[in-house]
Design a protein around this motif. Structure first.
Motif, short mmCIF file in Angstrom:
data_model
loop_
_atom_site.label_atom_id
_atom_site.label_comp_id
_atom_site.label_asym_id
_atom_site.label_seq_id
_atom_site.Cartn_x
_atom_site.Cartn_y
_atom_site.Cartn_z
N THR A 140 0.87 -1.18 0.00
CA THR A 140 0.00 0.00 0.00
C THR A 140 0.90 1.23 0.00
O THR A 140 1.49 1.58 1.02
N ILE A 141 1.01 1.82 -1.17
CA ILE A 141 2.08 2.79 -1.41
C ILE A 141 1.51 4.19 -1.53
O ILE A 141 0.61 4.44 -2.35
N LEU A 142 2.04 5.09 -0.73
CA LEU A 142 1.64 6.50 -0.80
C LEU A 142 2.68 7.24 -1.63
O LEU A 142 3.87 7.27 -1.27
N ILE A 143 2.25 7.81 -2.74
CA ILE A 143 3.16 8.57 -3.60
C ILE A 143 2.75 10.04 -3.48
O ILE A 143 1.62 10.40 -3.81
N THR A 144 3.66 10.89 -2.98
CA THR A 144 3.31 12.31 -2.88
C THR A 144 3.77 13.03 -4.15
O THR A 144 4.75 12.64 -4.77
N GLY A 145 3.03 14.07 -4.51
CA GLY A 145 3.38 14.82 -5.72
C GLY A 145 3.09 14.06 -6.99
O GLY A 145 3.66 14.33 -8.05
N GLY A 149 4.37 1.87 2.52
CA GLY A 149 5.52 2.40 1.78
C GLY A 149 5.24 3.81 1.30
O GLY A 149 4.11 4.12 0.91
N VAL A 150 6.25 4.67 1.35
CA VAL A 150 6.08 6.06 0.88
C VAL A 150 7.14 6.35 -0.18
O VAL A 150 8.32 5.99 0.00
N ILE A 151 6.70 6.96 -1.27
CA ILE A 151 7.66 7.53 -2.23
C ILE A 151 7.33 9.03 -2.27
O ILE A 151 6.25 9.43 -2.72
N HIS A 152 8.25 9.82 -1.76
CA HIS A 152 7.95 11.23 -1.50
C HIS A 152 8.58 12.13 -2.57
O HIS A 152 9.78 12.37 -2.58
N LEU A 153 7.70 12.62 -3.47
CA LEU A 153 8.18 13.52 -4.52
C LEU A 153 7.64 14.93 -4.38
O LEU A 153 8.17 15.85 -5.02
N ALA A 154 6.57 15.14 -3.62
CA ALA A 154 5.94 16.46 -3.57
C ALA A 154 6.95 17.51 -3.15
O ALA A 154 7.66 17.35 -2.15
N PHE A 181 -2.62 8.03 6.14
CA PHE A 181 -1.89 6.80 6.50
C PHE A 181 -2.86 5.79 7.13
O PHE A 181 -2.84 4.60 6.81
N ARG A 182 -3.70 6.29 8.03
CA ARG A 182 -4.63 5.39 8.73
C ARG A 182 -5.71 4.86 7.79
O ARG A 182 -6.05 3.69 7.83
N LYS A 183 -6.22 5.74 6.95
CA LYS A 183 -7.32 5.34 6.05
C LYS A 183 -6.90 4.17 5.15
O LYS A 183 -7.66 3.24 4.92
N TYR A 184 -5.67 4.23 4.64
CA TYR A 184 -5.25 3.21 3.65
C TYR A 184 -4.30 2.15 4.25
O TYR A 184 -3.93 1.22 3.55
N ASP A 185 -3.88 2.33 5.48
CA ASP A 185 -2.89 1.43 6.08
C ASP A 185 -1.61 1.39 5.23
O ASP A 185 -1.16 0.35 4.75
#
Ligand code: NAD
Ligand code: DAU
Length: 383
Positions: free
Chosen positions: A9-14, A84-89, A77-81
């Motif tokens: 479950t990957i959070l990609i910013t930007g 992993g984060v890929i931070h581009l923003a 973060f809590r909503k999707y559990d």
């Protein structure tokens, strides 16, 4: 330590920006069993039209959010559990940072700190992170990958004016940026990126947050906001507008096709070493003026103009303050350790890029009309 990371479950910013949209597209298409969450504030540089081809895929989600808003980030973060984060923003344009450094400090430094704090808080409350003494175990359960730039290393000198064998006539010096080059940022943009890199590493060293950092050279390709050199000049040639070359046009940049950067990010995210740094670049140095001549030639050819038609648009203007002379990345470590290499020759990449902008005038016109046009004109009136 090194192993294949398998969180899903990957959070990609930007993800609505230039590079982020290519990373989101790659992950959504390549990993149908992942949940991909694109977190983006949609600043002037964020554009959901960059993602129309994947926006209806079941594994794609969009959350409009400011990375500086710690509470909202934590709720996501809590909503999707998220694991992993890929931070581009980030605020990404050097010229804007010269005019408005506060916004760069806020987004790039405070925003990154807010992302780090939210990741630490959520991964601690879910038992993924157990503190510094369990750094190795933490790294098997979560990952925070920060995307940075070669500009944090400062500027290299032009010592080899005759150039070498690379496609753009480089290398134009013997020195390259390696992963151990000392940070020496010169612009408010690169200073803010350097500060954010330091925070990321500090969160690993202090709390055991599983972090990784990559520093990449100049990207080019589809969906780049037309304040950056290549899309700006393609569009200006199309409309027979002046091409503002800063200074003498002798500054050197090392260009990488954006999809090759996205492939490197995918590889490093899954197989890279935690707490480590990788440089990403294409050994593809060009003097600005030589690159501009290639762009002019390619656009004129594709528009059916006689060769040389747009040469007269070249207009030398006042140099960028603190303009870094040369960037050149040594990406040997990434090649040796993970086997990554750029897939595209520059000639093919630039042809593809020019064609894309000429074929996607509606995308361009939506951006260059209205507010952006007024901003751009005001900015260049001052120069
Ligand atoms: P971009 O300006 O095209 O996109 C930035 C994105 O971040 C936009 O979608 C914007 O809406 C979003 N954003 C900005 N502030 C935000 C905030 N406060 N909260 C949430 N979202 C926000 O940038 P890019 O060129 O795609 O660069 C992406 C990343 O890669 C940046 O971190 C940049 O420093 C880095 N980088 C860029 C290059 C390059 O050549 N473009 C090279 C190396 C590294
Ligand atoms: O090196 C990586 C960096 O590359 C990224 O971290 C930045 O986010 C990205 O914007 C880019 O920074 P640059 O400043 O190198 O890119 P830009 O496209 O703004 O400029 C490229 C070169 O062209 C630079 O030497 C300045 C020059 N230039 C730029 C513009 C916009 C001009 O001569 N005229 C212009 O109008």
């Amino acid at each position: 330590m090194s192993f294949v990371f398998t969180m899903k479950t990957i959070l990609i910013t930007g993800g609505a920006g230039f590079i982020g949209s290519h990373v989101v597209r790659l992950f959504v298409n390549k990993y149908p069993d992942y949940t991909v969450v694109n977190l983006d504030k949609l600043t002037y540089a964020g554009n959901l039209a960059n993602l129309t081809d994947i926006e209806d895929k079941p594994n794609y989600n969009f959350e409009r959010c400011d990375i500086c808003d710690f509470e909202q980030v934590l709720a996501i973060f809590r909503k999707y559990d998220i694991d992993g984060v890929i931070h581009l923003a980030a605020e990404s344009h050097v010229d804007r940072s010269i005019k408005d450094p506060f916004t760069f400090a806020q987004t790039n430094v405070i925003g990154t700190l807010s992302m780090l704090q939210a990741a630490k808080a959520y991964w601690t409350e879910t038992g993924r992170m157990e503190g510094l003494d369990k750094a190795a175990e933490n790294a098997e359960r979560c990952r925070f990958y920060h995307i940075s730039t070669d500009e944090v290393y400062g500027a290299l000198e032009l010592t080899n004016l005759a150039g070498g064998d690379e496609p753009g006539g480089g290398p134009f010096g013997d020195a390259f940026f390696t992963e151990t080059t000392k940070y020496d940022p010169h612009s408010p943009y690169s200073a803010s990126k350097a500060a954010s890199d330091h925070f990321v590493r500090a969160f690993h060293d202090t709390y055991g947050l599983p972090t990784m950092v990559t520093n990449c050279s100049n990207n080019y390709g589809p969906y780049q906001f037309p304040e950056k050199l290549i899309p700006l000049f393609i569009n200006n040639i199309r409309h027979s507008k002046p091409l503002p070359v800063y200074g003498k046009g002798e500054n050197v940049r090392d260009w990488l096709y954006v999809e090759d950067h996205a492939r490197a990010i995918d590889l490093i995210f899954h197989k890279g070493r935690v707490a480590d740094t990788y440089n990403i670049g294409g050994f593809n140095e060009w003097k600005n003026i030589d690159l501009i001549r290639v762009i002019i030639k390619t656009v004129d050819r594709l528009l059916g103009n006689p060769e040389g038609t747009s040469d007269q648009l070249i207009t030398y203007v006042t140099d960028r303050a603190g303009h870094d002379m040369r960037y050149a990345i040594d990406s040997t470590k990434l090649k040796t350790e993970l086997g990554w290499e750029p897939s595209l020759q520059f000639e093919e990449g630039i042809e593809r890029t020019v064609r894309w902008y000429l074929d996607n005038q509606a995308w361009m016109d939506n951006i260059t009309s209205g507010e952006y046009e007024r901003y751009y004109e005001a900015m260049y009136k001052d120069r």
